[in-house]
Design a protein around this motif. Structure first.
Motif, PDB file in Angstrom:
ATOM      1  N   PHE A 250       0.876  -0.890   0.097  1.00 52.14           N
ATOM      2  CA  PHE A 250       0.537  -0.096   0.053  1.00 52.14           C
ATOM      3  C   PHE A 250       0.861   0.794   0.497  1.00 52.14           C
ATOM      4  N   LEU A 251       1.776   1.472   1.042  1.00 53.10           N
ATOM      5  CA  LEU A 251       3.053   2.402   0.908  1.00 53.10           C
ATOM      6  C   LEU A 251       4.013   2.720  -0.301  1.00 53.10           C
ATOM      7  N   ALA A 252       3.966   1.534  -0.935  1.00 49.31           N
ATOM      8  CA  ALA A 252       5.347   1.418  -1.728  1.00 49.31           C
ATOM      9  C   ALA A 252       5.026   2.091  -3.072  1.00 49.31           C
ATOM     10  N   PRO A 253       4.034   2.914  -3.918  1.00 49.61           N
ATOM     11  CA  PRO A 253       3.480   3.751  -4.992  1.00 49.61           C
ATOM     12  C   PRO A 253       3.241   5.025  -4.073  1.00 49.61           C
ATOM     13  N   MET A 254       2.889   5.335  -2.845  1.00 49.36           N
ATOM     14  CA  MET A 254       2.859   6.889  -2.404  1.00 49.36           C
ATOM     15  C   MET A 254       4.595   7.295  -2.310  1.00 49.36           C
ATOM     16  N   GLU A 255       5.345   5.914  -1.852  1.00 46.12           N
ATOM     17  CA  GLU A 255       6.704   6.722  -1.925  1.00 46.12           C
ATOM     18  C   GLU A 255       7.443   7.106  -2.890  1.00 46.12           C
ATOM     19  N   MET A 256       7.146   5.763  -3.865  1.00 48.43           N
ATOM     20  CA  MET A 256       7.670   5.722  -5.509  1.00 48.43           C
ATOM     21  C   MET A 256       7.081   7.647  -5.968  1.00 48.43           C
ATOM     22  N   ALA A 257       5.396   8.166  -5.878  1.00 48.16           N
ATOM     23  CA  ALA A 257       5.622   9.172  -6.054  1.00 48.16           C
ATOM     24  C   ALA A 257       6.069  10.439  -5.155  1.00 48.16           C
ATOM     25  N   GLY A 258       5.833   9.907  -3.796  1.00 48.28           N
ATOM     26  CA  GLY A 258       7.026  11.366  -3.207  1.00 48.28           C
ATOM     27  C   GLY A 258       8.346  11.279  -3.709  1.00 48.28           C
ATOM     28  N   ALA A 259       9.128  10.639  -4.870  1.00 48.20           N
ATOM     29  CA  ALA A 259      10.076  10.875  -4.870  1.00 48.20           C
ATOM     30  C   ALA A 259      10.034  11.417  -6.266  1.00 48.20           C
ATOM     31  N   VAL A 260       9.335  11.179  -7.214  1.00 50.21           N
ATOM     32  CA  VAL A 260       9.683  11.646  -8.245  1.00 50.21           C
ATOM     33  C   VAL A 260       8.830  13.130  -8.210  1.00 50.21           C
ATOM     34  N   LEU A 261       7.439  13.730  -7.590  1.00 50.74           N
ATOM     35  CA  LEU A 261       7.437  14.458  -6.936  1.00 50.74           C
ATOM     36  C   LEU A 261       8.611  16.003  -6.091  1.00 50.74           C
ATOM     37  N   GLY A 262       9.390  14.876  -5.109  1.00 52.06           N
ATOM     38  CA  GLY A 262      10.347  15.474  -4.913  1.00 52.06           C
ATOM     39  C   GLY A 262      11.886  16.035  -6.231  1.00 52.06           C
ATOM     40  N   VAL A 263      11.929  15.325  -7.502  1.00 52.31           N
ATOM     41  CA  VAL A 263      12.673  15.355  -8.083  1.00 52.31           C
ATOM     42  C   VAL A 263      11.449  16.561  -8.825  1.00 52.31           C
ATOM     43  N   ILE A 264      10.903  16.742  -9.264  1.00 51.99           N
ATOM     44  CA  ILE A 264      10.289  17.585  -9.981  1.00 51.99           C
ATOM     45  C   ILE A 264       9.840  18.934  -9.663  1.00 51.99           C
ATOM     46  N   ILE A 265      10.266  19.492  -8.007  1.00 47.67           N
ATOM     47  CA  ILE A 265      10.449  20.706  -7.666  1.00 47.67           C
ATOM     48  C   ILE A 265      11.769  20.623  -7.103  1.00 47.67           C
ATOM     49  N   GLN A 266      12.482  19.965  -7.128  1.00 44.74           N
ATOM     50  CA  GLN A 266      14.173  20.489  -7.562  1.00 44.74           C
ATOM     51  C   GLN A 266      14.684  21.358  -8.472  1.00 44.74           C
ATOM     52  N   ARG A 267      13.763  20.309  -9.661  1.00 41.52           N
ATOM     53  CA  ARG A 267      13.880  21.227 -10.758  1.00 41.52           C
ATOM     54  C   ARG A 267      13.846  22.416 -11.155  1.00 41.52           C
ATOM     55  N   LEU A 268      12.362  22.285 -10.394  1.00 39.93           N
ATOM     56  CA  LEU A 268      11.520  23.140 -10.908  1.00 39.93           C
ATOM     57  C   LEU A 268      12.222  25.097  -9.643  1.00 39.93           C
ATOM     58  N   PHE A 269      12.626  24.101  -8.397  1.00 40.53           N
ATOM     59  CA  PHE A 269      13.670  25.217  -8.094  1.00 40.53           C
ATOM     60  C   PHE A 269      14.688  25.055  -7.677  1.00 40.53           C
ATOM     61  N   PRO A 270      15.845  24.907  -8.341  1.00 39.60           N
ATOM     62  CA  PRO A 270      16.516  24.556  -7.843  1.00 39.60           C
ATOM     63  C   PRO A 270      17.778  24.763  -6.488  1.00 39.60           C
ATOM     64  N   ASN A 271      17.779  26.094  -6.008  1.00 38.40           N
ATOM     65  CA  ASN A 271      17.770  26.548  -4.341  1.00 38.40           C
ATOM     66  C   ASN A 271      16.499  27.179  -3.753  1.00 38.40           C
TER      67      ASN A 271
END
Length: 110
Positions: free
Chosen positions: A89-110
């Motif tokens: 149950f938790l694995a897909p949400m964890e992976m979605a959170g990692a993807v979202l974190g990468v996207i946010i890091q790319r949009l706002f690098p600092n």
């Protein structure tokens, strides 16, 4: 940058070690029934544990009655310490959170 890879490897190693240590362990309660308890007379919808407010002798007698009663197919079961359904149950949400974190890091690098 190399520190993040080392950090991820350390986390993976620690989680793999935890799985290897706990995969063969069983739940400490060796007398799990297929039902949760008895319906409460006082509060509608509430379930009361079979062993609530009973001494060791009464608990053992209740377990023997449970095994002897019904259609003869009753038994106690155990379960693993690791709840695999919760992990699935938790694995897909964890992976979605990692993807979202990468996207946010790319949009706002600092």
């Amino acid at each position: 940058k190399p520190a993040s890879g080392l950090s991820q490897a350390s986390i993976f190693g620690a989680s793999l070690g935890g799985i290897l240590v706990n995969i063969r362990k069983r739940h400490p309660d060796a007398h799990i029934r297929d039902t949760k308890g008895q319906p409460s007379d006082v509060q509608e919808g509430k379930i009361i544990s079979y062993e609530k407010d009973k001494g060791p002798a009464e608990i053992e007698t209740g377990r023997e009655k449970y095994l002897a009663g019904g259609d003869g197919d009753r038994k106690f079961y155990s379960r693993p310490v690791i709840d695999y359904n919760m992990a699935l149950f938790l694995a897909p949400m964890e992976m979605a959170g990692a993807v979202l974190g990468v996207i946010i890091q790319r949009l706002f690098p600092n």
